[in-house]
Design an enzyme around this catalytic site. Structure first.
Site, PDB file in Angstrom:
ATOM      1  CB  CYS A   1      -0.536  -0.249   0.797  1.00 29.87           C
ATOM      2  SG  CYS A   1      -0.851  -0.980   2.683  1.00 29.87           S
TER       3      CYS A   1
ATOM      4  NE  ARG B   1       2.290  -9.007   5.273  1.00 31.67           N
ATOM      5  CZ  ARG B   1       0.854  -9.447   4.685  1.00 31.67           C
ATOM      6  NH1 ARG B   1       0.030 -10.133   5.139  1.00 31.67           N
ATOM      7  NH2 ARG B   1       0.264  -8.493   3.807  1.00 31.67           N
TER       8      ARG B   1
ATOM      9  CD  GLN C   1      -0.937  -8.916   0.470  1.00 29.68           C
ATOM     10  OE1 GLN C   1      -0.077  -7.614  -0.195  1.00 29.68           O
ATOM     11  NE2 GLN C   1      -1.629  -8.792   1.150  1.00 29.68           N
TER      12      GLN C   1
ATOM     13  CG  ASP D   1      -1.953  -5.282  -1.946  1.00 31.56           C
ATOM     14  OD1 ASP D   1      -3.697  -6.312  -1.895  1.00 31.56           O
ATOM     15  OD2 ASP D   1      -1.297  -5.374  -1.601  1.00 31.56           O
TER      16      ASP D   1
ATOM     17  CG  HIS E   1      -3.463  -0.412  -2.559  1.00 35.11           C
ATOM     18  ND1 HIS E   1      -2.254  -0.982  -3.161  1.00 35.11           N
ATOM     19  CD2 HIS E   1      -3.430   0.003  -1.782  1.00 35.11           C
ATOM     20  CE1 HIS E   1      -2.115  -1.681  -2.335  1.00 35.11           C
ATOM     21  NE2 HIS E   1      -2.613  -1.326  -1.251  1.00 35.11           N
TER      22      HIS E   1
ATOM     23  CE  LYS F   1      -8.639  -8.053   8.268  1.00 34.66           C
ATOM     24  NZ  LYS F   1      -7.754  -8.577   8.611  1.00 34.66           N
TER      25      LYS F   1
ATOM     26  CG  HIS G   1      -6.048  -1.030   1.765  1.00 35.88           C
ATOM     27  ND1 HIS G   1      -4.699  -1.203   2.191  1.00 35.88           N
ATOM     28  CD2 HIS G   1      -6.127  -0.184   2.718  1.00 35.88           C
ATOM     29  CE1 HIS G   1      -4.255   0.223   2.727  1.00 35.88           C
ATOM     30  NE2 HIS G   1      -5.312   0.575   2.781  1.00 35.88           N
TER      31      HIS G   1
END
Length: 643
Positions: free
Chosen positions: A341, A370, A388, A390, A392, A472, A518
């Site tokens: 992000c 992570r 991911q 991902d 945004h 979320k 997100h």
């Protein structure tokens, strides 16, 4: 007097200090008999807890499976610990929480416990259940509790209490059943007999460092499961046996997809050609979906300066899970990105943004790292480095709900195309450690709830489980054998735009703060790959299979024709493996079936003579003979219809 409100809205007055059991009994003696816990407002309590304030009460019975199982399993952990102490009196107890599908207890025991000890521990547990020992609670000062456990030589309990004192806790609760007492917040079953003598099973044992720290002593962690009925336990055991057959790590070896190197890169995947082909097919699928839904794609750096993560809040709230690095000749500290992000935010900040540009749907297949404890790593399902899918989405407040709905619909559509029709939605709200004001959290939580409610999506609220920067949605899909997997997420964030001073020029010519959503659809591609392998037991849909056709010859006479077929299939975009080895055809079929190749094309003298192909599908003994043209057309149509 206190006023108690029931789930149906009815109210009744009771004497101050009334117990949950008394309230249940006032409704019905049969309800009191089946009651296990109570829920007062949002807090679970012992059935015999004294109630001294007005509130809304729910009587929890075995029928309330989702609520009762974690509580029941915690009681089962105490019963298992009591059984272990009876059998191994010098064992010291650490912690014994309820976990998904079961519970465990960490113990420090001179005797090395093995699976051979499981039956006698289970037998002692059944004995304790039969003794019908009441669970009783006692509240003590931390100093008195430490004295109590010091006398029992339970140093791990003393250490836990020391930590509580450091956090300002001055009183703790102890629970006793018969000759056994443990440190615990509760709540617990009314008595041990409420567990049942045939509703639990010890499943495995493993090593676990005390408090997850390799510098501490290695303890023995005993895993077990418990259910409300014997039939539920048997069903779970059956599912576990089926899950063992579907283990993606074993199938991954058979299909030659990937491997791990714990000594060199713990928690990171080494993709083999077949696995990388599968991985890229998933990315291509998702890239096409996103393009058709108005997304643009970007890529951001893997390593970025510490100051970026300080601004985003990750350094303060998430540093313990981040990998950091410094350059030898510089004092600057960097971090390997755990999330994509902040990089997306920096791209949004480039140039002046207008309300006409919004919404901007910015996708990234970003690799993140992570830290996960080594004991928690599990094949593709729990890794340290993963990719991911991902995105945004930067939008106005007016666009926010519509954008949430579009994401929800896209996620549901994707899962159904992969064969997952049973999908649950969780709404996770503000955690204790968070950034942003309560006003912002109120608005963002409400926006997600509205997006669901206004379009008929059922959901369950999970208090306190949101991200530190926003609430979320979590999308939980159920696989072919009944297991639940949390995959996609959608988060509403008004905090990062504030922290990074994001803005756009509105219709009024003034600066306005955008909303940031997100969004991840598969979530982790590595994890979703593992889920797919297990869901399909390796028998992936034809379009997704890394090798779609294995061409196996019966004799050398068929080699030339097989090579021609192989060339035509590849020209048609179908992935193949050509097997012209001298092994018997039965062996070849068995080998390619083990490798989960969806279609095996057998070529013998008759096929060469007739210019045909005899095919057999994975998992079937039926055969079909086709011309090469018809064979290719059939495969192409099947792939087209499945994508």
């Amino acid at each position: 007097m206190i006023k108690i409100t029931f789930p149906d809205g009815k109210q009744k007055d009771f004497e101050n200090g009334v117990s949950g059991f008394d309230i249940a009994n006032s409704i019905s003696p049969s309800l009191a008999k089946s009651a296990l816990f109570i829920k007062l407002d949002d807090k679970y309590l012992d059935l015999n807890a004294k109630i001294e304030t007005d509130g809304t009460i729910k009587i929890i019975t075995a029928k309330d499976e989702a609520e009762v199982l974690p509580l029941l399993r915690h009681s089962a952990a105490h019963i298992m610990a009591q059984a272990i102490k009876r059998l191994f009196p010098t064992a010291k107890l650490a912690i014994g929480p309820s976990i998904e599908n079961g519970f465990y207890y960490d113990i420090d025991c001179e005797t090395k416990i093995s699976s051979e000890d499981f039956p006698k521990i289970e037998k002692e547990m059944a004995k304790i259940v039969s003794e019908n020992l009441p669970f009783s609670r006692q509240d003590l000062s931390t100093s008195d509790a430490k004295k109590f456990f010091l006398k029992l030589n339970e140093n791990y309990k003393v250490e836990l209490i020391d930590d509580l004192e450091k956090n300002g806790i001055t009183q703790v609760s102890l629970y006793t059943q018969g000759d056994f007492t443990d440190l615990c917040r509760g709540p617990h079953l009314p008595s041990t007999s409420k567990l049942g003598t045939d509703t639990f099973k010890i499943t495995s044992i493993a090593g676990a460092y005390w408090r997850g720290d390799v510098k501490n002593k290695m303890l023995q962690r005993i895993y077990a499961t418990a259910w409300t009925t014997k039939s539920a336990l048997e069903e779970y055991i059956k599912m576990q046996e089926e899950a063992e057959k579907r283990d993606h790590r074993k199938i991954g070896v058979a299909m030659d997809l990937f491997h791990f190197e714990p000594d060199y890169a713990p928690g990171a995947v080494f993709w083999h050609p077949n696995g990388w082909t599968l991985f890229q097919k998933l990315i291509s699928y998702m890239r096409n979906k996103q393009s058709n839904n108005g997304y643009i794609e970007v890529s951001t750096p893997t390593i970025m300066n510490r100051c970026l993560w300080e601004t985003s809040g990750h350094w303060d709230k998430y540093k313990h899970n981040m990998y950091t690095a410094t350059v030898q000749d510089e004092d600057t500290e960097f971090a390997v990105k755990p999330m994509n992000c902040p990089g997306g935010v920096l791209i949004f900040k480039q140039g002046i943004r207008s309300y006409r540009d919004l919404p901007i749907r910015m996708a990234e297949f970003g690799k993140v790292n992570r830290y996960e404890a080594s004991g928690a790593l599990h094949g593709l399902l729990r890794v340290r480095e993963f990719t991911q899918d991902d995105a945004h989405i930067f939008c106005t407040k007016e666009q926010m709900e519509e954008e949430c709905v579009k994401v929800i619909k896209l996620i549901m559509e994707i899962y159904k195309e992969f064969g997952f029709s049973n999908i649950r939605i969780k709404l996770s709200t503000r955690p204790e450690k968070r950034i942003g004001s309560d006003e912002i959290w109120d608005m963002t939580e409400k926006s997600l709830a509205n997006a669901l409610e206004h379009h008929g999506y059922a959901y369950t609220i999970f208090p306190g489980e949101g991200a530190f920067y926003g609430p979320k949605l979590e999308f939980v899909l159920r696989d072919a054998i009944g297991r639940d997997w949390q995959c996609g997420t959608l988060q509403v964030d008004m905090n990062l735009p504030e922290r990074f001073d994001l803005n756009y020029i509105g219709q009024d010519g003034e600066k306005h703060r955008p909303i940031m959503l997100h969004r991840a659809l598969f979530g982790s591609l590595e994890r979703f790959t593992g889920i797919l392998i297990e869901n399909f037991a390796g028998r992936l849909p034809l379009w997704l299979a890394p090798v779609q056709v294995a061409i196996a010859t019966v004799s050398e006479n068929a080699n030339e024709y097989a090579e021609q077929l192989n060339k035509e299939l590849r020209s048609a975009g179908i992935s193949t493996i050509l097997d012209t080895s001298k092994e018997k055809i039965s062996y070849k079929i068995r080998q390619h079936s083990t490798a989960k190749v969806p279609v095996i094309a057998v070529i013998g003298d008759k096929e060469v003579s007739d210019k045909t192909v005899t095919i057999r599908r994975l998992g079937s003994d039926a055969q079909e003979t086709l011309t090469i043209k018809d064979f290719i057309e059939k495969l192409q149509n099947e792939i087209k219809n499945l994508v």
